[in-house]
Design a protein around this motif. Structure first.
Motif, PDB file in Angstrom:
ATOM      1  N   LEU A 182       8.350   4.334   1.773  1.00 34.90           N
ATOM      2  CA  LEU A 182       7.293   4.872   0.906  1.00 34.90           C
ATOM      3  C   LEU A 182       7.667   4.732  -0.564  1.00 34.90           C
ATOM      4  O   LEU A 182       6.853   4.361  -1.406  1.00 34.90           O
ATOM      5  CB  LEU A 182       7.065   6.355   1.207  1.00 34.90           C
ATOM      6  N   GLN A 183       8.918   5.050  -0.867  1.00 30.64           N
ATOM      7  CA  GLN A 183       9.399   4.938  -2.246  1.00 30.64           C
ATOM      8  C   GLN A 183       9.260   3.491  -2.742  1.00 30.64           C
ATOM      9  O   GLN A 183       8.789   3.230  -3.853  1.00 30.64           O
ATOM     10  CB  GLN A 183      10.867   5.394  -2.294  1.00 30.64           C
ATOM     11  N   GLU A 184       9.636   2.553  -1.865  1.00 29.31           N
ATOM     12  CA  GLU A 184       9.569   1.126  -2.215  1.00 29.31           C
ATOM     13  C   GLU A 184       8.104   0.702  -2.429  1.00 29.31           C
ATOM     14  O   GLU A 184       7.776   0.025  -3.402  1.00 29.31           O
ATOM     15  CB  GLU A 184      10.195   0.366  -1.039  1.00 29.31           C
ATOM     16  N   LEU A 185       7.225   1.150  -1.525  1.00 24.77           N
ATOM     17  CA  LEU A 185       5.800   0.786  -1.635  1.00 24.77           C
ATOM     18  C   LEU A 185       5.201   1.358  -2.916  1.00 24.77           C
ATOM     19  O   LEU A 185       4.428   0.696  -3.603  1.00 24.77           O
ATOM     20  CB  LEU A 185       5.011   1.318  -0.429  1.00 24.77           C
ATOM     21  N   LEU A 186       5.589   2.588  -3.228  1.00 24.23           N
ATOM     22  CA  LEU A 186       5.057   3.240  -4.427  1.00 24.23           C
ATOM     23  C   LEU A 186       5.373   2.400  -5.675  1.00 24.23           C
ATOM     24  O   LEU A 186       4.511   2.172  -6.517  1.00 24.23           O
ATOM     25  CB  LEU A 186       5.653   4.648  -4.533  1.00 24.23           C
TER      26      LEU A 186
END
Ligand code: PML
Length: 262
Positions: free
Chosen positions: A121-125
């Protein structure tokens, strides 16, 4: 009653030569009755012309008639709020709420697996920061489903029901609860995560039919221009075409109870 959709977008030409591009300044959209069209239109133009991001050199206002029986009326998601001291706590809280909803595409829910989802999620954000619209991420396959990755997917054709407001100023919460309610009702939608790209606005949210609209009062530090939206979709539950069609074409009015901003 006769309804009209109004959409405004304003941009500025920046850079030169190979670096020249249109920079987004401001955008807004409404669905209003016929009598309000003129006033809302001029309020939109005022909003574009007085935006802190700069002086636009292109403003597009599109006005379209909408058939009343094509409009879906939705009740706003219930609103709760979470106060945090730091943006890191805010982000952690958001990930903690969302990761359990991402499980349906996978068979395990171990601590290690949850940690992996959090990192994902952090990477996608971070990948959403340069995008104009939202990322549409399939939790069943781990694929991004936006037809154009740079542009992303935009939820449009929505407003608050009975909104008579013609004020040109942006109200982040009011616009976000309308958008989040529409998004949560799209076929196959699991959850949404949003951080504003306004450097002056640090409140963000996570939303879904299960969670409601959860305002997280600090999700980034003041002055940070990075922000974005992720729509988490489950292709086991619906066809992506139906989800995108709903987000981009369905006309929605959202009934917001008074004082619902938690
Ligand atoms: C945006 O700037 O478009 C995002 C707004 C997030 C609003 C969060 C809230 O105040 O509830």
């Amino acid at each position: 009653m006769e309804f009209y959709s109004l959409k405004m977008r304003a941009s500025q030409h920046v850079g030169e030569g190979a670096n020249a591009h249109e920079q987004h300044i401001s955008g807004a959209e409404r669905i209003v009755n016929r009598d309000s069209v003129e006033a809302v239109c001029s309020a939109m133009v005022r909003r574009a012309m007085t935006h802190s991001k700069g002086n636009p050199d292109f403003i597009n206002v599109k006005i379209e008639k909408v058939q009343e029986n094509d409009i879906q009326i939705l009740k706003a998601l219930p609103v709760t709020r979470i106060d945090v001291e730091t943006s890191k706590q805010g982000l952690d809280k958001a990930f903690e709420l969302i990761t359990p909803l991402m499980g349906s595409g996978s068979s395990t829910s171990s601590a290690e697996h949850i940690e992996k989802l959090r990192d994902k999620l952090q990477e996608l954000l971070c990948e959403t920061y340069p995008m104009r619209g939202a990322m549409l991420y399939d939790i069943a396959t781990g694929e991004r489903l936006e037809p154009d990755h740079e542009r992303g997917v935009r939820a449009t054709y929505m407003d608050a029901l009975h909104s008579s407001e013609v004020d040109g100023k942006k109200n982040h919460f009011n616009e976000a609860i309308v958008l989040a309610t529409k998004v949560a009702n799209a076929p196959g939608m699991v959850a949404e995560l949003c951080i504003s790209d306004d450097p002056e606005y640090v409140t963000g949210y996570v939303a879904s039919k299960k969670l409601g609209y959860v305002r997280i009062m600090k999700m980034k530090t003041l002055g940070d221009e990075n922000g974005g939206r992720i729509f988490l979709f489950d292709s086991n539950k619906a066809k992506v075409e139906d989800c995108i069609e709903y987000l981009q074409k369905k006309k929605v009015l959202v009934e917001i109870p008074p004082s619902s901003n938690a």
